[in-house]
Design a protein around this motif. Sequence first.
Motif, short mmCIF file in Angstrom:
data_model
loop_
_atom_site.label_atom_id
_atom_site.label_comp_id
_atom_site.label_asym_id
_atom_site.label_seq_id
_atom_site.Cartn_x
_atom_site.Cartn_y
_atom_site.Cartn_z
N ALA A 341 -4.70 4.10 6.50
CA ALA A 341 -5.91 4.33 5.72
C ALA A 341 -5.61 5.51 4.81
CB ALA A 341 -7.09 4.65 6.62
N GLU A 342 -5.13 5.21 3.62
CA GLU A 342 -4.79 6.26 2.67
C GLU A 342 -4.73 5.68 1.27
OE1 GLU A 342 -1.10 7.82 4.14
OE2 GLU A 342 0.11 6.28 3.17
N ASN A 343 -4.81 6.55 0.30
CA ASN A 343 -4.75 6.13 -1.10
C ASN A 343 -3.31 6.24 -1.59
OD1 ASN A 343 -4.95 5.76 -3.86
ND2 ASN A 343 -6.79 6.99 -4.08
N PRO A 344 -2.61 5.12 -1.76
CA PRO A 344 -1.18 5.18 -2.13
C PRO A 344 -0.95 5.58 -3.57
CG PRO A 344 -1.91 2.91 -2.12
CD PRO A 344 -3.09 3.73 -1.65
N TYR A 345 -2.03 5.63 -4.37
CA TYR A 345 -1.89 5.95 -5.79
C TYR A 345 -1.91 7.46 -6.04
CZ TYR A 345 -3.03 1.02 -6.12
OH TYR A 345 -3.03 -0.34 -5.95
N LYS A 346 -2.19 8.23 -5.01
CA LYS A 346 -2.20 9.68 -5.16
C LYS A 346 -0.77 10.22 -5.19
CE LYS A 346 -6.71 10.46 -4.91
NZ LYS A 346 -7.49 11.12 -5.97
N LYS A 347 -0.64 11.47 -5.63
CA LYS A 347 0.66 12.12 -5.66
C LYS A 347 1.26 12.14 -4.26
CE LYS A 347 2.83 16.24 -7.65
NZ LYS A 347 2.58 17.55 -8.28
N ASN A 348 2.59 12.05 -4.18
CA ASN A 348 3.31 12.02 -2.89
C ASN A 348 3.05 10.74 -2.10
OD1 ASN A 348 4.53 14.53 -3.32
ND2 ASN A 348 2.74 15.60 -2.49
N LEU A 351 -2.60 9.94 0.19
CA LEU A 351 -3.38 10.93 0.92
C LEU A 351 -4.36 10.18 1.81
CD1 LEU A 351 -4.13 13.62 -1.81
CD2 LEU A 351 -2.47 13.74 0.05
N PRO A 352 -4.59 10.68 3.03
CA PRO A 352 -5.46 9.97 3.97
C PRO A 352 -6.85 9.71 3.42
CG PRO A 352 -4.30 11.77 5.05
CD PRO A 352 -4.05 11.93 3.59
N SER A 353 -7.42 8.59 3.83
CA SER A 353 -8.81 8.28 3.47
C SER A 353 -9.57 8.00 4.76
CB SER A 353 -8.89 7.08 2.52
OG SER A 353 -8.42 5.91 3.15
N VAL A 354 -10.86 8.16 4.71
CA VAL A 354 -11.69 7.90 5.89
C VAL A 354 -12.75 6.86 5.53
CG1 VAL A 354 -11.35 10.19 6.86
CG2 VAL A 354 -13.26 9.80 5.31
N GLY A 355 -13.33 6.27 6.54
CA GLY A 355 -14.37 5.28 6.29
C GLY A 355 -14.45 4.24 7.38
N ARG A 356 -15.30 3.26 7.16
CA ARG A 356 -15.51 2.19 8.14
C ARG A 356 -14.88 0.90 7.65
NH1 ARG A 356 -18.95 1.73 12.28
NH2 ARG A 356 -20.08 3.59 11.64
N ARG A 416 -11.25 -4.07 4.20
CA ARG A 416 -12.29 -3.67 3.24
C ARG A 416 -13.05 -2.47 3.79
NH1 ARG A 416 -13.18 -8.95 0.79
NH2 ARG A 416 -11.04 -9.73 0.56
N GLY A 417 -13.59 -1.66 2.90
CA GLY A 417 -14.41 -0.53 3.30
C GLY A 417 -13.74 0.81 3.12
N LEU A 418 -12.41 0.80 3.01
CA LEU A 418 -11.69 2.05 2.76
C LEU A 418 -10.39 1.74 2.02
CD1 LEU A 418 -9.38 1.73 5.10
CD2 LEU A 418 -11.00 2.93 6.52
N THR A 419 -9.77 2.78 1.49
CA THR A 419 -8.52 2.61 0.76
C THR A 419 -7.36 2.52 1.75
OG1 THR A 419 -9.49 4.05 -0.92
CG2 THR A 419 -7.16 3.56 -1.13
N HIS A 420 -6.39 1.66 1.44
CA HIS A 420 -5.24 1.49 2.33
C HIS A 420 -3.96 1.37 1.51
CE1 HIS A 420 -5.30 -2.75 1.18
NE2 HIS A 420 -6.61 -2.70 1.38
N ASN A 421 -2.82 1.41 2.19
CA ASN A 421 -1.53 1.46 1.49
C ASN A 421 -0.82 0.12 1.37
OD1 ASN A 421 -0.88 1.24 4.24
ND2 ASN A 421 0.99 2.44 4.03
#
Length: 670
Positions: A341-348, A351-356, A416-421
Amino acid sequence: KFAKVLIANRGEIACRIIRTCRAMGVKTVAIYSEIDARSLHVQEADESYCVGPAPSRESYLNVEAIVEAIRQSGAEAVHPGYGFLSENTAFAKQLQDLGVAFIGPNSESIRAMGDKIESKLIAKKAGVNTIPGYDGTVRDAEHCVELARQIGYPVMIKASAGGGGKGMRIAANDSEVFDGYRFSKDEAASSFNDDRLLIEKFIEEPRHIEVQVLCDKHGNGIFLNERECSIQRRNQKVIEEAPSTYVDAALRAAMGNQAVELAHSVGYDSAGTVEFLVDKHKNFYFLEMNTRLQVEHPITEYITGIDLVHQMLRIAKGHPLKHAQKDVQIRGWAVESRVYAENPYKKNFGLPSVGRLTRYQEPVHIPNVRCDSGVTEGSEISIYYDPMICKLISYGETRAEALHTMKDALDSYVIRGLTHNIPLLRDIITEENFVSGRLNTSYLPAVYGERFKGRRMTSKEQVYQLASIASAIYLREEARSNQHLSQAKPTANLFIDFSGNDSLNLQDMLSARVRVNGDKYLVQVNGGDYEVEVPKELSLGALTLEIPIGNEKKIVQIMSIDGDGRLLIQFEGTVFKVRVLDEKTVKYMKRMPVKQKPDASKIIQSPLFGLVKSVSCQIGDQVNEEQELCVIEAMKMSIIISATQSGKVCEINCKVGDTVLGDQVLVQLQ
């Protein structure tokens, strides 16, 4: 066998251990924090006990509460999984004194190998190849700089009691050493309750190869081949495979024999992993030994046919190994993708994302696919723990077959519901360097630069296929809204707008002429002919769609669709923004003024949901570009928030201890 085993962990690894225990007829006991009360591992265990509030220091690292759960449940043994207390010498010794079996190595082995400083000295003595560095604990930041200059840049600063990429930083100069020392120390204290650090030479362009070992209490030891773990970001593995394309029989035997020799030298008696760095000349150097089950253990299980959890249970009970070295074969190929559960489009690269997880469907219907997860639809990914959703494993008789299966599995995985890699994972497994086996630990920045932008189409053919599918879906939806497919237009001239997709970089619209013939849509995109089939019984509301196009089938997911021709389509892993327009709409759009984007360069936002650990600026301060403003912590990881340009601080909207949301404005510059 043991009658009852307590699992001192959570999530997917707890579920994984429960699965083998259930197959053996062993009852299981789960522990959980207050926030994990409804988690899957709690539901699957035979009984469960709450061990404290959400923060891991107060629950999954709360030895007193865990020992009380052992006492109440009457568990005969404890499996620690990985992370948390899995390599805690004091915990293993305490269980031993209580007469409770620790399903892992003896406490002396953990102490010797769990401490990176001592393990390196032991490895040298055992004749294992080691990396040049300082054989002791770094005293402070100034001492760290002094040692780095002696060793020679670049250097690696890392937690002595660490693992899993926590508390590790690469430094190429004095300034980076100061920062690396501070953040490695903070992360080490947060993750392991031990902030000691070591420093050593950073081997450039290495492969990260690890060797799985099994040793019993009777002096027997074997190695179960190797795993290739070079695809990493922030020193954490992303994709692993077994065996490695780079390792030949001679190198495999040399590393394996050294790994077993090292294990024997400390009286090791469980499953463990010896990690090596291998350079371009096939020289290998001892990195560390993980005295526990590894995250990526399933790929070893696939190619050897040996259940490692089962073996750990047998060894802990005192049974000798069932296998000799000659019994260990390599059967096929296995690949593991870590779904986070993370946003792969961020730098490095994330970055982790949270959600349901509002919708969740694993691709277990595909043959030779295994999902080790600890979540279900409705589960919550919180700020307190590692953001892993699942370990997705594929198997094949050959590497090509395993990768093809992984491709289909990633395309069919619904989250669905949160960003993933998944977009990043899907792109890697079809990227030409990875497919040909040309990789090292710098693979991600070497291939993608500073950040991942989305699926990179290697040919116009793929873009035109996506345009064709979008056109067919648009017309199918238009026909559905008219309630009768017979009212669908027999021909249509359309335009497909892909602007807003960084990876495609298409500013001009594509033109498409579509002829409808029953369920088939004959599409001409910029002169290319494509036949797309959307069967009548196929619901556009389905979670996944298998759409025939030409001689192949594409697995796509329609994330959203509206009456204005705007579609979000997951195609080959990446979600693309597509707008399908008719001729009249395009004509009017040309007369619309261009909307100017507001200047957001002086607004510094939080990249993720997290806790403010420090604020290093005040209102009125003059700051420079890249200067640290504050630090956010999430999932045991520290993120530096820096100024995007020079300016004067005019507003600060956070303080130490605050919980901030993703995209929340933290600091504003004048």
